[in-house]
Design an enzyme around this catalytic site. Structure first.
Site, PDB file in Angstrom:
ATOM      1  CG  ASN A 209      -0.138  -0.073   2.514  1.00 63.29           C
ATOM      2  OD1 ASN A 209       0.546   0.882   2.853  1.00 63.29           O
ATOM      3  ND2 ASN A 209      -0.203  -1.199   3.224  1.00 63.29           N
ATOM      4  CG  ASP A 278      -6.040  -5.836   6.753  1.00 63.75           C
ATOM      5  OD1 ASP A 278      -5.418  -5.735   7.833  1.00 63.75           O
ATOM      6  OD2 ASP A 278      -6.834  -4.966   6.345  1.00 63.75           O
ATOM      7  CE  LYS A 288       9.367 -11.370 -14.077  1.00 63.64           C
ATOM      8  NZ  LYS A 288      10.039 -10.749 -15.196  1.00 63.64           N
ATOM      9  CE  LYS A 339     -10.435  -0.631  11.654  1.00 61.04           C
ATOM     10  NZ  LYS A 339      -9.860   0.071  10.531  1.00 61.04           N
ATOM     11  CE  LYS A 343      -7.562  -3.827  15.044  1.00 58.97           C
ATOM     12  NZ  LYS A 343      -6.583  -3.867  13.979  1.00 58.97           N
TER      13      LYS A 343
END
Ligand code: C5P
Length: 404
Positions: A209, A278, A288, A339, A343
């Site tokens: 990301n 995630d 490859k 969350k 958490k």
């Protein structure tokens, strides 16, 4: 960096690196500091007092016996007004004079008259730096309680190589900021996660990301300035390692989990700002993957939720404050609140990824801090470094509240 309201005295002595003091003075003024420049006579051969006067927006002090200058600002007054004295560059000569307590010009006299902390940034030829006399003098300065910022190693103006280059501007600025900061996290161990993770599906391709690590690195820098022992666990980023921080580089979420689990038990505060993947490809091809006709499919498997495990293990750990981030593109508060509970966090920093200038890879951010009590602190748009300051202020409130 914020230095508004701070008064500094910058001493410039006569080495070739004196020209670099212009950039230092400029940066300090840009950060809001009031800067009184004091030059030695020799320094004026390398940079003009006028240059430093324009950049500091104040007359430069030079001659001890200049009647007009002394009537405007005396050397004792200049020394006392400063919250910090920075000698950059510090030549072998001024270091020797300071070590001996000599006061034969404006700068050495002001230093001797000062009660503020003094930061010495040596810059000289490598042989001069390594000479036992210079090393002994630097040792004396340290014994006297002066702070010495080691010079960088590299090629020098005199064409020699080695230690003696004036420390990089960013290192000098960071050290100054630290010396101007109250050590409010002294004695505490803190762990911060930062950056993205890379989840490979073959040796040269991976899922990731756009996280730059900037928020986590800012959190680490600010904690180090406040004198915490900082461990920064980071995924692949291209940021310079912050000074006075132990950096642990990892690549995948599972590597991040192992590294964090190894450290977590000893930490007083943990802040997870990493954008952990995630999911990971369930298989990583040893070579490859070749192009084929038609579709190529990648099967994904769930990664461990590191923060969730830390939250579950809290009762058996030393961790007094546990903080997470929620980066969202929709239902920001609702998702962040969920969350926070799930958490088992003290607070969560909610970040709207769709807002301009917020979230991944920017230098700025606009966040909300949500507490378990339901309290929400909405911070204005600010730099990530300022956000980091506010997050640590908030951590300190929690630490205070939890201190019996
Ligand atoms: O559940 P979500 O990934 O949105 O939660 C974000 C928070 O959890 C962040 O603080 C992030 O660093 C942390 N996290 C983690 N391990 C994961 C996923 C997220 O520690 N696998």
């Amino acid at each position: 960096m914020g230095m508004s309201g701070k008064s500094l005295l910058v001493g410039v002595s006569g080495g070739i690196a004196a020209y670099k003091s212009a950039e230092l003075v400029r940066s300090l003024v840009k950060c809001g500091a009031s800067v009184q420049v004091v030059m030695t006579r020799n320094a004026t051969h390398f940079i003009t007092p006028l240059t430093l006067q324009v950049l500091s927006e104040q007359p430069v002090c030079l001659d001890l016996f200049d009647l007009e200058a002394e009537s405007q600002i005396g050397h004792i007054q200049a020394a006392r007004a400063a919250e910090l004295i920075v000698v950059a560059p510090a030549t072998a000569n001024i270091i020797a004079k300071m070590a001996a307590g000599i006061a034969d010009d404006y700068l050495t006299t002001a230093i001797l008259a000062a009660t503020a902390p003094v930061l010495v940034c040596p810059a000289m030829n490598v042989k001069m730096f390594e000479h036992p006399a210079t090393q002994r003098n630097l040792g004396t300065l340290k014994d006297l309680g002066y702070h010495v910022l080691d010079p960088d190693v590299g090629s020098m103006a005199c064409k020699e190589e080695g230690a003696g280059r004036l420390a990089d501007l960013s290192k000098i600025m960071e050290k100054i900021q630290t010396l101007l900061t109250t050590p409010s996290l002294a004695g505490l161990k803190v762990l911060i996660s930062a950056g993205p993770t890379w989840e490979p599906f073959d040796p040269v391709r991976f899922i990731t990301n756009p996280s730059s690590g900037k928020m986590g690195f800012a959190l680490a820098r600010v904690a180090a300035r406040r004198a915490a022992e900082v461990h920064l666990v980071t995924g692949p980023v291209s940021l310079a390692p912050p000074s006075e921080v132990t950096l642990h580089r990892v690549v995948t979420a599972r590597e991040m989990q192992h590294q964090i689990e190894e450290l977590a038990a000893h930490m007083d505060v943990i802040i997870m700002s990493a954008a952990v993947g995630d999911y990971r490809p369930s298989q990583t091809a040893p070579q490859k993957v070749k192009k084929i006709e038609g579709r190529q499919e990648v099967v994904l498997e769930k990664n461990p939720d590191i923060l969730l495990s830390l939250g579950r293990a809290r009762k058996d750990s030393k961790c007094r404050v546990l903080v997470g981030f929620a980066a969202e593109t929709e239902n920001l508060l609702e998702n962040a609140r969920e969350k926070l509970e799930k958490k088992n966090l003290d607070f969560i920093v909610a970040n709207n990824l769709t807002q301009r200038g917020s979230g991944f890879a920017t230098d700025t951010n606009q966040v909300k801090i949500l507490e378990r009590s339901g309290k929400i602190l909405e911070l204005p748009f600010m730099t990530k470094e300022e956000v980091a300051e506010r997050i640590w202020d908030h951590v300190e409130l929690f630490l205070e509240a939890k201190t019996p």
